[in-house]
Write a protein that holds these residues in place. Sequence first.
Motif, short mmCIF file in Angstrom:
data_model
loop_
_atom_site.label_atom_id
_atom_site.label_comp_id
_atom_site.label_asym_id
_atom_site.label_seq_id
_atom_site.Cartn_x
_atom_site.Cartn_y
_atom_site.Cartn_z
N GLU A 271 0.85 -1.19 0.00
CA GLU A 271 0.00 0.00 0.00
C GLU A 271 0.89 1.24 0.00
O GLU A 271 1.90 1.28 0.70
CB GLU A 271 -0.89 0.00 1.24
N CYS A 272 0.47 2.24 -0.78
CA CYS A 272 1.19 3.51 -0.79
C CYS A 272 0.83 4.26 0.50
O CYS A 272 -0.34 4.39 0.85
CB CYS A 272 0.80 4.35 -2.01
N ARG B 249 1.07 7.39 1.07
CA ARG B 249 0.51 8.71 0.81
C ARG B 249 -0.91 8.64 0.23
O ARG B 249 -1.84 9.21 0.79
CB ARG B 249 1.42 9.49 -0.12
N CYS B 250 -1.10 7.93 -0.89
CA CYS B 250 -2.41 7.93 -1.57
C CYS B 250 -3.25 6.68 -1.29
O CYS B 250 -4.36 6.55 -1.78
CB CYS B 250 -2.23 8.13 -3.08
N ARG B 251 -2.71 5.73 -0.54
CA ARG B 251 -3.41 4.50 -0.13
C ARG B 251 -3.73 3.55 -1.28
O ARG B 251 -4.60 2.71 -1.17
CB ARG B 251 -4.70 4.82 0.64
N TYR B 252 -3.01 3.67 -2.41
CA TYR B 252 -3.16 2.75 -3.53
C TYR B 252 -2.67 1.38 -3.09
O TYR B 252 -1.58 1.24 -2.53
CB TYR B 252 -2.35 3.27 -4.73
N CYS C 165 5.58 4.95 -5.61
CA CYS C 165 4.28 5.00 -6.26
C CYS C 165 4.35 5.91 -7.50
O CYS C 165 4.84 7.03 -7.43
CB CYS C 165 3.25 5.53 -5.28
N LYS D 237 1.78 7.17 -8.97
CA LYS D 237 0.70 8.17 -8.92
C LYS D 237 1.13 9.41 -8.13
O LYS D 237 0.91 10.53 -8.56
CB LYS D 237 -0.55 7.57 -8.28
N CYS D 238 1.72 9.16 -6.95
CA CYS D 238 2.04 10.30 -6.08
C CYS D 238 3.50 10.36 -5.64
O CYS D 238 3.88 11.25 -4.89
CB CYS D 238 1.15 10.27 -4.84
N GLY E 270 4.94 8.49 -3.60
CA GLY E 270 5.08 8.13 -2.19
C GLY E 270 5.75 6.78 -2.02
O GLY E 270 5.94 6.03 -2.99
#
Length: 159
Positions: free
Chosen positions: A120-121, A123-126, A141, A143-144, A146
């Motif tokens: 899990e990321c 920062r963005c919880r992906y 990540c 996306k962000c 993180g």
Amino acid sequence: MDSGTLKRHADEFLERNFDMPLGVPLRISSRMKSRLGAFQVKYIRGGDVKTEIVMSHEFIVHNSEEAILDVLYHECVHYALYTQDKPYRDSDALFISTLDRLGISRTRTYAYKGRSHLYECRRCRYRFSKNIKGYEKRYICRKCRGKFSYVGELSPEHL
């Protein structure tokens, strides 16, 4: 299923269909995670060639005998055609027609069933899963940007 049993099945298959014995090592690898099985050709310095059939331990543990033997026979066809100096790669027409004639599945027929790890990321919880452990130490990540944290292991029933 152990390597001795796999070797016996491979020998019988090759004798029955190609009139040849298994002349390369057959190994079970606990490190192989992205492939179920492989016929490997390694070119060594000095012009020598080393060949072997490798099967994934995770695949063997979490799949039926029918699926395991299908993948093993697929790799045996690679070996037999290679030994006969015929086209042996997955995309070669002769290889595909030989698989079809023998009733053996093509590459990527079976989905991975085995141990998987959830990440899990921070920062963005992906969330996503990978077949390897330690992913969070090497990647960020997309996306962000993180960092990832390791959530835990997923059992094959959750996949």
